[in-house]
Design an enzyme around this catalytic site. Structure first.
Site, short mmCIF file in Angstrom:
data_model
loop_
_atom_site.label_atom_id
_atom_site.label_comp_id
_atom_site.label_asym_id
_atom_site.label_seq_id
_atom_site.Cartn_x
_atom_site.Cartn_y
_atom_site.Cartn_z
CG HIS A 111 -18.90 -29.60 19.88
ND1 HIS A 111 -19.87 -28.78 20.39
CD2 HIS A 111 -17.75 -28.90 19.92
CE1 HIS A 111 -19.33 -27.62 20.70
NE2 HIS A 111 -18.04 -27.67 20.43
N PRO A 112 -20.34 -31.41 22.69
CG PRO A 112 -19.55 -30.58 24.73
CD PRO A 112 -19.15 -30.85 23.32
CB CYS A 113 -23.37 -27.39 21.53
SG CYS A 113 -22.39 -27.27 20.04
CE LYS A 114 -22.40 -29.20 15.49
NZ LYS A 114 -23.11 -28.52 14.46
CG HIS A 115 -23.72 -35.11 22.85
ND1 HIS A 115 -24.25 -35.07 24.09
CD2 HIS A 115 -22.40 -34.92 23.00
CE1 HIS A 115 -23.32 -34.87 24.98
NE2 HIS A 115 -22.18 -34.76 24.35
#
Length: 103
Positions: A51-55
């Protein structure tokens, strides 16, 4: 913008792996937390992805750690650092780490 890393693979008979099979290669620490199963935006399949917001959050922390440790970081190192992060999520992927970051 932040890159989104899609995870896919093939079995020994060259058939695409189902997302749950891909998740078998993901570290337990990251499975179902930073990895989601979503429709791929360009392919007609459902795939696991980081998930982009996580990485983005993790990448910021990694860069901050390098700088706080007295190292330097430039944008040219971002991709290599990102791949190092990916290898912690999917430890079965092997990379060549001949370039150091933050020294």
């Amino acid at each position: 913008q932040c890159p989104r890393f899609w995870l896919g693979g093939y079995d020994e008979t060259r058939h695409p792996l189902a997302p749950d099979q891909v998740m078998e290669d993901v570290s337990e620490e990251h499975a179902r937390k930073t990895i989601t199963v979503d429709p791929h935006p360009n392919l007609s399949l459902v795939a696991a992805s980081i998930h982009p917001c996580k990485h983005a959050e993790v990448m910021k922390k990694l860069v901050d750690n390098i700088i706080e440790g007295g190292g330097t970081f430039s944008v040219e190192h971002y991709l290599l650092l990102f791949l190092k992060f990916i290898s912690s999520v999917v430890p079965t992927i092997q990379y060549d780490y001949t370039m150091s970051i933050g020294q």
